[in-house]
Write an enzyme that holds these catalytic residues in place. Structure first.
Site, PDB file in Angstrom:
ATOM      1  N   SER A   1      48.390  19.715  37.779  1.00  0.00           N
ATOM      2  CA  SER A   1      47.215  18.878  38.041  1.00  0.00           C
ATOM      3  C   SER A   1      45.916  19.628  37.733  1.00  0.00           C
ATOM      4  O   SER A   1      44.948  19.030  37.245  1.00  0.00           O
ATOM      5  CB  SER A   1      47.207  18.368  39.484  1.00  0.00           C
ATOM      6  OG  SER A   1      46.964  19.409  40.405  1.00  0.00           O
TER       7      SER A   1
ATOM      8  N   ARG B   1      61.000  41.753  35.712  1.00  0.00           N
ATOM      9  CA  ARG B   1      59.679  41.125  35.795  1.00  0.00           C
ATOM     10  C   ARG B   1      58.756  41.664  34.715  1.00  0.00           C
ATOM     11  O   ARG B   1      58.026  40.903  34.055  1.00  0.00           O
ATOM     12  CB  ARG B   1      59.069  41.339  37.184  1.00  0.00           C
ATOM     13  CG  ARG B   1      59.774  40.570  38.305  1.00  0.00           C
ATOM     14  CD  ARG B   1      59.234  40.959  39.667  1.00  0.00           C
ATOM     15  NE  ARG B   1      57.782  40.842  39.735  1.00  0.00           N
ATOM     16  CZ  ARG B   1      57.011  41.544  40.549  1.00  0.00           C
ATOM     17  NH1 ARG B   1      57.554  42.449  41.355  1.00  0.00           N
ATOM     18  NH2 ARG B   1      55.716  41.365  40.568  1.00  0.00           N
TER      19      ARG B   1
ATOM     20  N   ILE C   1      54.989  36.051  40.335  1.00  0.00           N
ATOM     21  CA  ILE C   1      53.989  37.089  40.549  1.00  0.00           C
ATOM     22  C   ILE C   1      53.876  37.898  39.266  1.00  0.00           C
ATOM     23  O   ILE C   1      54.857  38.465  38.783  1.00  0.00           O
ATOM     24  CB  ILE C   1      54.376  37.993  41.728  1.00  0.00           C
ATOM     25  CG1 ILE C   1      54.425  37.173  43.031  1.00  0.00           C
ATOM     26  CG2 ILE C   1      53.387  39.146  41.864  1.00  0.00           C
ATOM     27  CD1 ILE C   1      54.936  37.948  44.226  1.00  0.00           C
TER      28      ILE C   1
ATOM     29  N   HIS D   1      43.643  29.348  44.311  1.00  0.00           N
ATOM     30  CA  HIS D   1      44.465  29.415  45.522  1.00  0.00           C
ATOM     31  C   HIS D   1      43.896  28.456  46.570  1.00  0.00           C
ATOM     32  O   HIS D   1      42.670  28.412  46.766  1.00  0.00           O
ATOM     33  CB  HIS D   1      44.464  30.847  46.069  1.00  0.00           C
ATOM     34  CG  HIS D   1      45.315  31.009  47.292  1.00  0.00           C
ATOM     35  ND1 HIS D   1      46.690  31.021  47.231  1.00  0.00           N
ATOM     36  CD2 HIS D   1      44.981  31.154  48.597  1.00  0.00           C
ATOM     37  CE1 HIS D   1      47.164  31.183  48.455  1.00  0.00           C
ATOM     38  NE2 HIS D   1      46.158  31.263  49.297  1.00  0.00           N
TER      39      HIS D   1
ATOM     40  N   ASP E   1      46.957  37.248  45.498  1.00  0.00           N
ATOM     41  CA  ASP E   1      45.774  36.522  45.970  1.00  0.00           C
ATOM     42  C   ASP E   1      44.707  37.467  46.522  1.00  0.00           C
ATOM     43  O   ASP E   1      44.028  37.155  47.502  1.00  0.00           O
ATOM     44  CB  ASP E   1      46.165  35.489  47.050  1.00  0.00           C
ATOM     45  CG  ASP E   1      47.173  34.478  46.543  1.00  0.00           C
ATOM     46  OD1 ASP E   1      47.075  34.088  45.370  1.00  0.00           O
ATOM     47  OD2 ASP E   1      48.069  34.076  47.320  1.00  0.00           O
TER      48      ASP E   1
END
Length: 224
Positions: A20, A76, A103, A120, A156
């Protein structure tokens, strides 16, 4: 001072879900509110709605499968190296995380230092991570909101660019609060991208300074 660009900012979006915020950015670009071009939408989920949104607007959609990297001790980092190759191939100037449910590692953080943003749904540094609307209600907060920040190694934790606040109502559920916050997300994420495109963002340690040649009131308080 603002930098006058001769070409649109080249942006890539990493998304895992419905996208969105991606759609809000697409709409802002098409309306002429953001001088940027989305060169690719990349997902770790093959069926992500964000990829479908990209296709509908003629934007390159890419699925980068994490499965080949599973089981490796550096899985990762290896995945992010693969992403970095894709980003570099598309000459990406700014990376946006939009509901990206992985992450990112130092591979991407270092390559795009102060050139990677995330949004966030809380007023950071309060409530990083997940279920943030429930946490805000449970803690009895009077205000909630959302934050656009540069991405660093900490989850964050990056320097804050713009925030928007909304009141928490007595009868709020996490879902109702999240819906009102999302309205503000769709406003401030495109705005942050445009500020970057204009060369108006400067970072000093944990603080982001916005060139005030065109004062806008970048800290937004909404009563929605």
């Amino acid at each position: 001072m603002s930098i006058s660009r001769t070409t649109p900012l080249r942006v890539a979006v990493l998304a895992s879900g419905r996208g969105s915020n991606l759609q809000a950015l697409i709409d802002a670009i098409e309306a002429g509110q953001v001088q940027a071009r989305i060169v690719a939408v990349i997902s770790n989920k093959k069926e992500a709605v964000a990829l479908e949104r990209a296709r509908k607007h003629g934007i390159k959609d890419l699925f980068v499968d994490p499965k080949p990297f599973a089981g490796r001790p550096d899985s990762r980092e290896a995945y992010d190296r693969s992403l970095l190759e894709v980003l570099q191939q598309h000459e990406t100037e700014l990376v946006l995380l939009a509901g990206y449910m992985k992450i990112v590692t130092t591979v991407l953080v270092n390559a795009y230092a102060n050139r990677m943003m995330n949004i966030h749904p809380s007023l950071l540094p309060a409530f990083p991570g997940l279920e943030v609307q429930k946490k805000a209600i449970d803690w009895g907060c009077k205000l909630a909101g959302c934050t656009v920040h540069f991405v660093t190694e900490g989850v964050d934790e990056g320097p804050i660019i713009i925030q928007a606040a909304v009141p928490i109502l007595d009868a709020d559920t996490p879902e109702a609060l999240a819906a009102r916050i999302l309205v503000q997300e769709h406003k401030i994420y495109p705005r942050a991208v445009q500020l970057f495109a204009e060369g108006r963002l400067g970072v000093d340690g944990r603080r982001v300074f916005i060139d005030s040649a065109k004062p806008d009131g970048e800290v937004i308080v909404s009563a929605v």
